[in-house]
Design a protein around this motif. Structure first.
Motif, PDB file in Angstrom:
ATOM      1  N   LYS A 110       0.843  -1.204   0.000  1.00 57.58           N
ATOM      2  CA  LYS A 110       0.000   0.000   0.000  1.00 57.58           C
ATOM      3  C   LYS A 110       0.877   1.253   0.000  1.00 57.58           C
ATOM      4  N   ASP A 111       1.910   1.249   0.861  1.00 56.11           N
ATOM      5  CA  ASP A 111       2.805   2.414   0.947  1.00 56.11           C
ATOM      6  C   ASP A 111       3.457   2.688  -0.404  1.00 56.11           C
ATOM      7  N   ASP A 112       3.891   1.607  -1.078  1.00 56.93           N
ATOM      8  CA  ASP A 112       4.520   1.772  -2.400  1.00 56.93           C
ATOM      9  C   ASP A 112       3.552   2.464  -3.358  1.00 56.93           C
ATOM     10  N   MET A 113       2.301   1.987  -3.363  1.00 60.20           N
ATOM     11  CA  MET A 113       1.329   2.542  -4.313  1.00 60.20           C
ATOM     12  C   MET A 113       0.942   3.976  -3.923  1.00 60.20           C
ATOM     13  N   LEU A 114       0.868   4.245  -2.606  1.00 58.02           N
ATOM     14  CA  LEU A 114       0.547   5.611  -2.170  1.00 58.02           C
ATOM     15  C   LEU A 114       1.645   6.575  -2.623  1.00 58.02           C
ATOM     16  N   ARG A 115       2.898   6.097  -2.574  1.00 60.15           N
ATOM     17  CA  ARG A 115       4.020   6.944  -3.021  1.00 60.15           C
ATOM     18  C   ARG A 115       3.905   7.262  -4.510  1.00 60.15           C
ATOM     19  N   GLU A 116       3.374   6.286  -5.263  1.00 64.06           N
ATOM     20  CA  GLU A 116       3.217   6.512  -6.710  1.00 64.06           C
ATOM     21  C   GLU A 116       2.183   7.600  -6.995  1.00 64.06           C
ATOM     22  N   GLY A 117       1.241   7.759  -6.086  1.00 69.99           N
ATOM     23  CA  GLY A 117       0.330   8.898  -6.162  1.00 69.99           C
ATOM     24  C   GLY A 117      -0.983   8.665  -6.893  1.00 69.99           C
ATOM     25  N   ASN A 118      -1.162   7.554  -7.619  1.00 72.18           N
ATOM     26  CA  ASN A 118      -2.424   7.388  -8.363  1.00 72.18           C
ATOM     27  C   ASN A 118      -3.445   6.554  -7.609  1.00 72.18           C
ATOM     28  N   HIS A 119      -3.155   6.261  -6.363  1.00 74.07           N
ATOM     29  CA  HIS A 119      -4.028   5.317  -5.656  1.00 74.07           C
ATOM     30  C   HIS A 119      -4.677   5.955  -4.439  1.00 74.07           C
ATOM     31  N   VAL A 120      -6.013   5.861  -4.389  1.00 79.97           N
ATOM     32  CA  VAL A 120      -6.740   6.320  -3.210  1.00 79.97           C
ATOM     33  C   VAL A 120      -7.458   5.101  -2.643  1.00 79.97           C
ATOM     34  N   PHE A 121      -7.218   4.819  -1.384  1.00 78.97           N
ATOM     35  CA  PHE A 121      -7.836   3.635  -0.777  1.00 78.97           C
ATOM     36  C   PHE A 121      -9.031   4.068   0.063  1.00 78.97           C
ATOM     37  N   VAL A 122     -10.150   3.397  -0.135  1.00 80.55           N
ATOM     38  CA  VAL A 122     -11.365   3.827   0.565  1.00 80.55           C
ATOM     39  C   VAL A 122     -11.732   2.898   1.721  1.00 80.55           C
ATOM     40  N   SER A 123     -10.992   1.797   1.863  1.00 79.00           N
ATOM     41  CA  SER A 123     -11.285   0.873   2.962  1.00 79.00           C
ATOM     42  C   SER A 123     -10.012   0.659   3.785  1.00 79.00           C
ATOM     43  N   GLU A 124     -10.177  -0.084   4.899  1.00 83.16           N
ATOM     44  CA  GLU A 124      -9.000  -0.397   5.728  1.00 83.16           C
ATOM     45  C   GLU A 124      -8.484  -1.797   5.416  1.00 83.16           C
ATOM     46  N   THR A 125      -8.939  -2.397   4.324  1.00 82.59           N
ATOM     47  CA  THR A 125      -8.662  -3.823   4.121  1.00 82.59           C
ATOM     48  C   THR A 125      -7.376  -4.087   3.345  1.00 82.59           C
ATOM     49  N   ASP A 126      -6.855  -5.291   3.566  1.00 77.12           N
ATOM     50  CA  ASP A 126      -5.711  -5.772   2.788  1.00 77.12           C
ATOM     51  C   ASP A 126      -6.170  -6.127   1.364  1.00 77.12           C
ATOM     52  N   THR A 127      -7.458  -6.499   1.242  1.00 76.52           N
ATOM     53  CA  THR A 127      -7.997  -6.924  -0.052  1.00 76.52           C
ATOM     54  C   THR A 127      -7.964  -5.792  -1.079  1.00 76.52           C
ATOM     55  N   GLU A 128      -8.314  -4.592  -0.628  1.00 78.82           N
ATOM     56  CA  GLU A 128      -8.337  -3.459  -1.554  1.00 78.82           C
ATOM     57  C   GLU A 128      -6.931  -3.214  -2.124  1.00 78.82           C
ATOM     58  N   VAL A 129      -5.918  -3.456  -1.297  1.00 82.29           N
ATOM     59  CA  VAL A 129      -4.536  -3.278  -1.756  1.00 82.29           C
ATOM     60  C   VAL A 129      -4.241  -4.271  -2.889  1.00 82.29           C
ATOM     61  N   LEU A 130      -4.705  -5.489  -2.726  1.00 81.04           N
ATOM     62  CA  LEU A 130      -4.476  -6.495  -3.779  1.00 81.04           C
ATOM     63  C   LEU A 130      -5.231  -6.115  -5.059  1.00 81.04           C
ATOM     64  N   ALA A 131      -6.458  -5.604  -4.909  1.00 77.82           N
ATOM     65  CA  ALA A 131      -7.229  -5.187  -6.094  1.00 77.82           C
ATOM     66  C   ALA A 131      -6.464  -4.098  -6.852  1.00 77.82           C
ATOM     67  N   HIS A 132      -5.931  -3.130  -6.096  1.00 82.64           N
ATOM     68  CA  HIS A 132      -5.168  -2.046  -6.741  1.00 82.64           C
ATOM     69  C   HIS A 132      -3.924  -2.589  -7.436  1.00 82.64           C
ATOM     70  N   LEU A 133      -3.265  -3.526  -6.776  1.00 87.82           N
ATOM     71  CA  LEU A 133      -2.017  -4.062  -7.342  1.00 87.82           C
ATOM     72  C   LEU A 133      -2.290  -4.795  -8.662  1.00 87.82           C
ATOM     73  N   ILE A 134      -3.331  -5.634  -8.661  1.00 84.37           N
ATOM     74  CA  ILE A 134      -3.654  -6.377  -9.896  1.00 84.37           C
ATOM     75  C   ILE A 134      -4.054  -5.385 -10.993  1.00 84.37           C
ATOM     76  N   GLY A 135      -4.912  -4.430 -10.631  1.00 85.46           N
ATOM     77  CA  GLY A 135      -5.386  -3.441 -11.616  1.00 85.46           C
ATOM     78  C   GLY A 135      -4.235  -2.635 -12.190  1.00 85.46           C
ATOM     79  N   LYS A 136      -3.310  -2.257 -11.316  1.00 87.56           N
ATOM     80  CA  LYS A 136      -2.167  -1.448 -11.758  1.00 87.56           C
ATOM     81  C   LYS A 136      -1.335  -2.232 -12.778  1.00 87.56           C
TER      82      LYS A 136
END
Ligand code: G6P
Length: 624
Positions: A110-136
């Motif tokens: 999550k920290d890596d993706m937040l640093r990239e700047g295009n990711h906004v997370f709307v939940s507190e879950t680990d799952t959302e991080v995986l969704a972002h990673l696959i999508g990215k």
């Protein structure tokens, strides 16, 4: 614990996904959701609470589409809220993912993706991080939207693989992408996932019972499998990109087997199934001719079985209590030193073990994370590790060196009942087999077989106590808790009875060896805290009597579970006496537990509890 259902076919997805989730309700959850591709829209509905709440939400405005995914969540990372409910989405909002398990390195990702700047997370879950990673990874692998569909499919599978290679943790996942029609992707590591193979339709589910109403052809995915699913085909490969081997199996039960029938609750149905399930645990496994048990599934030669010098029995919850009875049974019948270990402790502890130690991992579901961990750790260290499971396609069943199936049929009620008596019966079969290879004579072997074979009819007899037990439950419905005591073979029954009471009534309950009473517990005794003594007619009955006297002297109410003539000796001292059929000591626990299962059940009903879906509990605990 957490359920997944996915569908791709020609029927409307919403009712199939909701129906599948309802069938997984028993596993325990606190929020639920679906994502369906409706035309060119990715439609989602999700909320904290029950599937009935999700049903209402869907009913208001049902997404119309023939493929989608759904989930029941049991909160691990983040509270049970609408936002944290699955599905979760990637940054583009086009990819939806449901996930069971735990992504341990989610914060770093999550920290890596937040640093990239295009990711906004709307939940507190680990799952959302995986969704972002696959999508990215998917989005960066091609000009979005301009690739032909076939190419998008392989790109999505490649993105799933690449993301999972970065993940530390466990997962069973299912996902859809708005731009890729009629296509699901699933993958697993540590959390079960099964592919249901239908005609012009296919399914993904975390438990086959979610889809058995639609198809009985199933592929049980292995760890690191990735499956690409379309209406009329599927392809299995590994996370590393190799072609996966698979087998289509027939599910051994039908939709009928997982219906409640006329019973008000699954738990009651399963309590009443015990004459049959205990019979099925023994079926074909007793030899009158050789006066022993036959357990071919152990996959051990007679010489290997004779060389066993020590046994470790491990499991969690109710399975651990069956193990505790197994310790008494195996030591008594076979004289083989036997130890019981909490799977959660055993897996992380450096227990000295000898080469000739045999490990049994006991688990109804065959998926309990800690029991699986204990099995893997034992095998890693080179011990022969066997499974005692009910679920034939489970991970423990598949990863063990052999074992014994319970054949108890699906157990849906969260509070385990019939699996327990099957496990104890199997402990007796193991004791008999090992005993007959050592010191037990043919006549002793025969007597043990007779005792085992008498059990189903004796369980029927015991079940007739239900009205008496219901009356006792009514009488004590206002108490704040109960204490349970037993000795020897019935000490673990005190533990199991206390667990049943806690699980479904939420009352305070403790189980102890009767003699421990005077070492502290007696301080709790008071007129509004009943003590239940499991005191059958056995070698320690008079010792139990002493402890009962100690409770009565302090005005504590006593409920006694007894047998034979001992009822008369208790007549003037116990407040309530429940008499079970007489049986040899080593099989008595199979009978003595039944009134206690019924006591917890009737008390829970009396208190208006949700018997089959008790709060905070899950049927199959796939996280540590
Ligand atoms: C959970 C269930 C218990 C069960 C335990 C072990 O805690 O609520 O009923 O005894 O897991 O489950 P297993 O499937 O490994 O027997």
């Amino acid at each position: 614990m957490c359920g997944i259902v996915g569908y791709v076919g020609r029927s409307e997805a919403a009712p199939i996904l909701l129906d599948g989730l309802r069938r997984l309700e028993y596993r325990g959850y606190d929020s639920a959701g679906v994502a369906i591709i409706a035309g060119d829209q990715l439609e989602t509905r999700k909320c904290a609470g029950r599937i009935a709440d999700l049903g209402k939400l869907i009913g208001k405005d049902t997404p119309v589409g023939t493929y989608g995914i759904s989930h029941t969540r049991w909160a691990t990372h983040g509270k049970a809220t609408d936002q944290n409910a699955h599905p979760h989405f990637d940054a583009s909002g086009k990819l939806a993912l449901v996930h069971n398990g735990v992504i341990e390195n989610y914060q770093a990702l999550k920290d890596d993706m937040l640093r990239e700047g295009n990711h906004v997370f709307v939940s507190e879950t680990d799952t959302e991080v995986l969704a972002h990673l696959i999508g990215k990874i998917y989005d960066s692998s091609g000009a979005n939207g301009s690739t032909p569909p076939q190419n998008s499919k392989s790109r999505l599978v490649a993105a799933v693989r690449a993301a999972l290679q970065q993940v530390i943790g466990t997962y069973g996942i299912a996902l859809v992408h708005r731009d890729i029609p009629d296509f699901l992707v699933g993958a697993r590591r540590g959390s079960p996932l099964v592919l249901g193979v239908g005609k012009d339709e296919n399914f993904l589910a975390s438990d086959v019972s979610a889809i058995v109403a639609y198809t009985r052809d199933a592929v049980y995915l292995n760890d690191f499998d990735v499956v690409a699913v379309e209406r009329d085909k599927f392809e299995i490969s590994s996370v590393a990109g190799e072609g996966g081997k698979y087998e289509v199996s027939k599910v051994e039960f039908t939709d009928e087997d997982i219906k409640k029938g006329d019973y008000p609750h699954y738990m009651l149905k399963e309590i009443y199934e015990q004459p049959g399930s205990v019979r099925d645990a023994m079926r074909g496994r007793l030899s009158h001719e050789e006066c022993t048990a036959k357990l071919g599934g152990l996959e051990m030669t007679a010489a290997e079985l004779r060389d066993v010098r020590r046994i470790v029995l491990t499991g969690c919850g109710t399975a651990l209590h069956a193990a505790r009875i197994g310790e008494y049974i195996i030591e008594q019948l076979a004289g083989v030193p036997t130890e019981v270990e909490f799977a959660s402790e055993f897996r992380h502890r450096n227990t000295p073990m000898t080469r000739d130690t045999l490990v049994f991992a006991i688990s109804q579901s065959g998926e309990t994370a800690d029991t699986l961990g204990a099995l893997r750790e034992s095998r890693r260290k080179g011990y022969r590790a066997l499974g005692i499971c009910n679920n034939v396609a489970s991970t423990i069943a598949r990863e063990s060196d052999g074992g014994v199936y319970m054949h108890a049929g699906p157990e849906i009620g969260v509070a385990a009942t019939k699996s327990f008596t099957s496990q104890v019966t199997i402990m007796a079969l193991i004791g008999l087999l090992l005993g007959r290879m050592r010191h037990l004579s043919t006549s002793e072997g025969s007597a043990i077989i007779d005792a085992l074979e008498a059990l189903p009819a004796q369980i029927e007899e015991t079940l007739k106590l239900t009205d008496q037990v219901r009356a006792i439950a009514k009488k004590y419905a206002s108490v704040n808790g109960m204490l349970f005591f037993g000795r020897q073979f019935n000490y673990p029954i005190a533990l199991e009875a206390a667990l049943k009471l806690k699980e479904i009534t939420y009352l305070f309950a403790e189980g102890h060896p009767s003699a421990e009473l005077k070492h502290g517990i007696i301080a709790l005794v008071r007129p509004d805290l009943p003590s239940v003594f499991i005191a059958p007619d056995d070698a320690v009955f008079s010792k139990n009597m002493n402890n009962i006297e100690q409770v009565k002297a302090r005005k504590g109410p006593v409920i006694a579970i007894t047998s034979g003539a001992c009822g008369e000796r208790l007549a003037n001292i116990a407040d309530d006496i429940i008499t079970i059929p007489s049986a040899p000591e080593f099989v008595t626990p199979v009978l003595s537990v039944i009134p206690l299962q019924l006591l917890a059940y009737h008390l829970a009903v009396e208190l208006g509890r949700d018997v089959d879906k008790p709060r905070n509990l899950a049927k199959s605990v796939t996280v540590e």
